[in-house]
Write an enzyme that holds these catalytic residues in place. Structure first.
Site, PDB file in Angstrom:
ATOM      1  N   CYS A   1      97.217  63.120  20.668  1.00 18.25           N
ATOM      2  CA  CYS A   1      97.800  64.225  19.478  1.00 18.25           C
ATOM      3  C   CYS A   1      97.659  65.362  20.411  1.00 18.25           C
ATOM      4  O   CYS A   1      97.936  66.423  19.945  1.00 18.25           O
ATOM      5  CB  CYS A   1      96.523  64.435  18.675  1.00 18.25           C
ATOM      6  SG  CYS A   1      94.767  64.806  19.512  1.00 18.25           S
TER       7      CYS A   1
ATOM      8  N   CYS B   1     101.040  74.556  -1.384  1.00 18.93           N
ATOM      9  CA  CYS B   1     101.251  74.510  -0.510  1.00 18.93           C
ATOM     10  C   CYS B   1     102.400  72.411  -1.261  1.00 18.93           C
ATOM     11  O   CYS B   1     101.983  71.640  -1.734  1.00 18.93           O
ATOM     12  CB  CYS B   1      99.419  73.191  -0.396  1.00 18.93           C
ATOM     13  SG  CYS B   1      98.887  72.786   1.344  1.00 18.93           S
TER      14      CYS B   1
ATOM     15  N   CYS C   1     107.908  77.022   0.711  1.00 17.10           N
ATOM     16  CA  CYS C   1     106.575  77.564   0.482  1.00 17.10           C
ATOM     17  C   CYS C   1     106.221  79.654   0.241  1.00 17.10           C
ATOM     18  O   CYS C   1     106.722  80.379   1.267  1.00 17.10           O
ATOM     19  CB  CYS C   1     105.431  77.479   1.217  1.00 17.10           C
ATOM     20  SG  CYS C   1     103.878  77.405   0.779  1.00 17.10           S
TER      21      CYS C   1
END
Length: 400
Positions: A356, A134, A50
């Site tokens: 997480c 993206c 990217c």
């Protein structure tokens, strides 16, 4: 430094680290830090795909090949476990979501009086990178960036708004926060945008709560084969394949349980996946999510009983946990200190803990182990590809 130093690992924030402990921005395991301070690429250093890499805060690790990226995810989990004295030989190889698979994301849009800028923020900054490409967003989300620019290019005044995008069963839901509008012209512009882009929902929050602008039919997501209503702002796992990896582990470890408690259940990601042959009680603090779970279960007679309960302020006590032979919990990043304390004091035979945040998970895991549970397996999951954000799913059994 008189001779080259080899980079031997990747630190938590993505820097390379030499054997001597020097942190090297942009370094990858196998690179060499030369005496003049320059970096010599090694076999695992690749060109980032990217153009925005190093500015955009959405990715920190695109310069690594697949092997080093997977090892980074695994080591983050293993290091957290080791820091709390937990076993690391039970940490499996990491699962990584593929590029362009992120099905939910929050973009930021700003306008200082000129052209709208839409994208992710720069690392440790409020500056927004204007996305031209993206490699993490699902294509159906990224294709909305330019139409959003066109919509906002005609918006009067200054603004700094957040744009939540998510892939639902009916299409893309777009929920915009901190954007004001008034009058028929702006309302019509929003409607034209929603219809023209085929959105399944468009909501605006001007600071007074969410207002639906466009929702031709109720928005839902598929959880375990059940269509569940998807309120604006509700939690959804970042990728469908990452969700499948987490759910698959829970099924493997709790599949033969007769009664399961799903704690911090959200819309019922694990509850609906585990319902076959089991009675499920799902506990969630968000009223909208709990109600959506309850309605979906009753509509399909799915056997999931949803309870609206704040487990931070009012955790299930050890006695309340007695009827369950399995528990799955997926708390927010801060962990679940109070609830884990009650679990450690309970007699629940099996616990699946999804997290997480490896650091808060490790602290909670230590409490469970000290309370009489054995940590059997840990599976790292990299849903946020090329990011330092790491997830895991783990399995505990009560020692006899």
């Amino acid at each position: 430094m008189s001779e080259a130093e080899q980079i031997i690992r990747i630190a938590a924030r993505g820097d390379g680290v030499t054997a001597g402990g020097t942190h090297v921005a942009g370094g990858v395991t196998g690179d060499a830090l030369l005496p003049d301070g320059s970096l010599e690429r090694g076999p695992h250093h690749v060109d980032p795909p990217c153009r925005h890499f190093e500015r955009c805060g959405g990715c920190q690790l695109q310069r690594m090949d697949e092997d080093i990226l997977a090892e980074f995810v695994r080591s983050r989990v293993a290091n957290a476990a080791e820091g709390q004295g937990l076993p690391t030989d039970i940490v499996t190889p990491a699962y990584l979501s593929p590029p362009k698979s992120r099905r939910r994301a929050t973009l930021h849009a700003i306008n200082g009086g000129g052209r709208p800028v839409i994208g992710f923020r720069e690392a440790r900054s409020h500056q927004v990178v204007d996305l031209k490409e993206c490699h993490v967003l699902a294509p159906e989300l990224f294709t909305l960036v330019e139409p959003l620019r066109q919509l906002l290019s005609h918006w009067p005044g200054k603004y700094a708004c957040d744009i939540d995008l998510a892939c639902a069963e009916q299409g893309v839901a777009c929920d915009i926060r901190k954007l004001t509008f008034e009058g028929l012209d702006q309302t019509q512009a929003l409607l034209d945008f929603a219809q023209g882009e085929g959105l399944t929902r468009l909501t605006i929050d001007q600071g007074y709560g969410t207002e639906a602008i466009w929702e031709p039919e109720p928005v839902s997501i598929d959880l375990g084969g059940i269509s569940v209503g998807f309120p604006a702002g509700a939690f959804l796992q970042a990728t469908a394949d990452g969700e499948a990896a987490l759910v698959g582990a829970a099924r493997e470890w709790l599949g033969d349980c007769a009664r399961i408690a799903d704690l911090f259940s959200g819309l019922g990601t694990f509850a609906f996946a585990l319902r076959d042959g089991a009675k499920i009680d799902a506990y969630e603090a968000s009223r909208d999510s709990s109600l959506a779970c309850l309605l979906a279960s009753r509509r399909r007679q799915a056997g999931v009983e949803a309870h609206h309960r704040d487990l931070f302020r009012n955790p299930l006590r050890a006695g309340e946990l007695a009827p369950f032979d399995g528990v799955v919990l997926d708390p927010p990043r801060a962990g679940a200190k109070e609830q884990v304390g009650q679990l450690a004091a309970s007699a629940v035979p099996r616990i699946v803990y999804v997290s997480c945040n490896p650091q808060s998970w490790a602290k909670d895991a230590k409490v469970l182990v000290e309370g009489g549970y054995e940590l059997r397996e840990i599976r790292p999951v990299g849903q946020f590809r090329w990011s330092t954000h790491v997830e895991l799913v783990s399995f505990f059994e009560r020692r006899e």
